[in-house]
Design a protein around this motif. Structure first.
Motif, PDB file in Angstrom:
ATOM      1  N   VAL A   7      36.297  33.613  42.139  1.00 35.71           N
ATOM      2  CA  VAL A   7      35.680  34.363  43.234  1.00 35.71           C
ATOM      3  C   VAL A   7      34.715  33.471  44.005  1.00 35.71           C
ATOM      4  CG1 VAL A   7      34.103  36.246  43.772  1.00 35.71           C
ATOM      5  CG2 VAL A   7      35.964  36.616  42.153  1.00 35.71           C
ATOM      6  N   ILE A   8      33.916  32.686  43.268  1.00 37.13           N
ATOM      7  CA  ILE A   8      32.963  31.792  43.933  1.00 37.13           C
ATOM      8  C   ILE A   8      33.699  30.731  44.736  1.00 37.13           C
ATOM      9  CG2 ILE A   8      31.156  30.072  43.519  1.00 37.13           C
ATOM     10  CD1 ILE A   8      30.269  31.756  41.128  1.00 37.13           C
ATOM     11  N   GLN A  22      41.835  41.847  53.664  1.00 37.71           N
ATOM     12  CA  GLN A  22      40.641  42.653  53.416  1.00 37.71           C
ATOM     13  C   GLN A  22      40.625  43.153  51.978  1.00 37.71           C
ATOM     14  OE1 GLN A  22      40.416  46.472  55.388  1.00 37.71           O
ATOM     15  NE2 GLN A  22      38.165  46.428  55.425  1.00 37.71           N
ATOM     16  N   LYS A  23      41.797  43.477  51.456  1.00 43.07           N
ATOM     17  CA  LYS A  23      41.885  43.957  50.077  1.00 43.07           C
ATOM     18  C   LYS A  23      41.333  42.926  49.103  1.00 43.07           C
ATOM     19  CE  LYS A  23      45.235  45.510  46.610  1.00 43.07           C
ATOM     20  NZ  LYS A  23      46.668  45.808  46.338  1.00 43.07           N
ATOM     21  N   ASN A  24      41.660  41.652  49.326  1.00 50.21           N
ATOM     22  CA  ASN A  24      41.170  40.609  48.424  1.00 50.21           C
ATOM     23  C   ASN A  24      39.676  40.360  48.587  1.00 50.21           C
ATOM     24  OD1 ASN A  24      43.627  40.135  47.161  1.00 50.21           O
ATOM     25  ND2 ASN A  24      44.283  38.662  48.714  1.00 50.21           N
ATOM     26  N   TYR A  27      38.068  43.121  46.710  1.00 44.58           N
ATOM     27  CA  TYR A  27      38.189  42.887  45.266  1.00 44.58           C
ATOM     28  C   TYR A  27      37.194  41.829  44.798  1.00 44.58           C
ATOM     29  CZ  TYR A  27      40.216  41.602  40.753  1.00 44.58           C
ATOM     30  OH  TYR A  27      40.393  41.331  39.429  1.00 44.58           O
ATOM     31  N   ALA A  28      37.070  40.743  45.566  1.00 38.31           N
ATOM     32  CA  ALA A  28      36.106  39.699  45.212  1.00 38.31           C
ATOM     33  C   ALA A  28      34.688  40.255  45.195  1.00 38.31           C
ATOM     34  CB  ALA A  28      36.219  38.537  46.207  1.00 38.31           C
ATOM     35  N   PHE A  29      34.384  41.103  46.174  1.00 40.45           N
ATOM     36  CA  PHE A  29      33.051  41.713  46.241  1.00 40.45           C
ATOM     37  C   PHE A  29      32.803  42.600  45.023  1.00 40.45           C
ATOM     38  CE2 PHE A  29      30.134  45.051  47.804  1.00 40.45           C
ATOM     39  CZ  PHE A  29      29.069  44.252  48.214  1.00 40.45           C
TER      40      PHE A  29
END
Length: 332
Positions: A7-8, A22-24, A27-29
């Motif tokens: 994620v980082i 946007q979905k990813n 999800y990362a958020f």
């Protein structure tokens, strides 16, 4: 690379020069919020405000931050969206925070959750599984009329099945025998034996003397052994070594038996020759089985605890006779 590192990496846009949906981003958020990475979550949101919906997936970022004990994340999200639906996912933020013992989150959420009284019982029931006494007491304070014997005494069952001895003692202190209904004690005892919940087993045995631990042909002991519940099996053996036999090799119960009564009759059977005991090889035989095999009584009693069959031919033994050398043999 673990999930957070990934994620980082996404956050810093390193190596990956590809379009991200946007979905990813959402999800990362959510992952950063769930794991308490406040600075990274703020950075990601600042750089991708148009792509990230902090209330996506029915406010999942907020709900998971609560259920993972990340109160600083939950408060930050709530400050950003004070009108968000904190009761999303069937009030999981509150219910699961109770279950996992996040007292600070539970008390903070209390006046923010919709229809909170409708979820107190469910929260209490689930918290009995995890043994968070502080939360249980707080819930009971908020709803003094809560029936701790609800749903066929599910709270007592949860405490026993999940080995929460402190919860069981507390429930018993509140309601005494009311926490047991319709001969549930024996059912709870059997299940606790299966699960190797030795403290629960001992407490039930000491406080509920009406429990028949031999019910259904000693099913509690047998299930404990079949499930390799060593602590419980050893407790049975110490409680009544003349009835319960176990063999343990390392951390495994390799053999167990319910010892039947060994009967030595008053009869004497004539034999032409008294044999040496084939078990110890040190003593002369003094008893004989109905299948006509001779042993010394001490050895046969020991093997009988393990198995009620003849050590030679495996015929079942229930009664053995004494040996007497025949007169004809003596005269010769």
């Amino acid at each position: 690379m673990n999930l957070i590192e990934g994620v980082i990496l996404l956050l810093n846009n390193i190596k990956y020069n590809v379009a991200i949906s946007q979905k990813n981003y959402n999800y990362a958020f959510e992952i950063l919020c769930r794991n308490g990475r406040l600075n990274q979550a703020k950075n990601l949101l600042e750089r991708h405000q148009e792509e990230i919906d902090i209330e996506a997936n029915d406010n999942k970022a907020f709900v998971t931050s609560c259920t993972y004990g990340q109160i600083h994340i939950a408060k930050w999200l709530y400050e950003l969206r004070p009108n968000m639906n904190v009761s999303a996912h069937d009030n999981n933020a509150f219910v699961l925070s109770c279950k996992y013992g996040y007292y600070d989150i539970v008390t903070w959420l209390y006046d923010k959750v919709r229809n909170i009284d409708d979820y107190i019982e469910e929260s209490f029931e689930l918290t009995c599984i995890t043994g968070k006494i502080k939360i249980l007491k707080w819930l009971l304070e908020k709803k003094p009329d809560l029936d701790i014997c609800m749903n066929d005494n599910v709270c007592t069952k949860n405490a026993c099945y999940y080995d929460q001895i402190n919860v069981l003692k507390w429930l018993y202190q509140l309601k005494n025998n009311e926490i047991f209904l319709n001969d549930q004690e024996e059912e709870l005892f059997i299940k606790s034996c299966e699960r190797n919940n030795i403290e629960i087993v001992k407490w039930l045995y000491d406080n509920k003397p009406s429990i028949n631990i031999t019910i259904n042909n000693d099913i509690a002991f047998k299930n404990a052994c079949n499930e390799n519940s060593i602590n419980v099996a050893e407790w049975f053996n110490k409680l009544n070594p003349e009835r319960y036999y176990i063999e343990i090799n390392g951390n495994t119960i390799t053999h167990f038996n319910i010892i039947k009564k060994f009967t030595l009759s008053d009869n004497y059977v004539n034999v032409d020759e008294v044999e040496d005991c084939c078990i110890c090889m040190n003593s002369k035989c003094d008893v004989i089985t109905h299948c006509k095999h001779q042993f010394c009584a001490d050895c046969l009693i020991k093997t009988y605890k393990r198995n009620e069959d003849c050590p030679k031919c495996r015929s079942h033994i229930s009664i053995v006779d004494n040996i007497k050398i025949s007169k004809k043999r003596r005269s010769n």
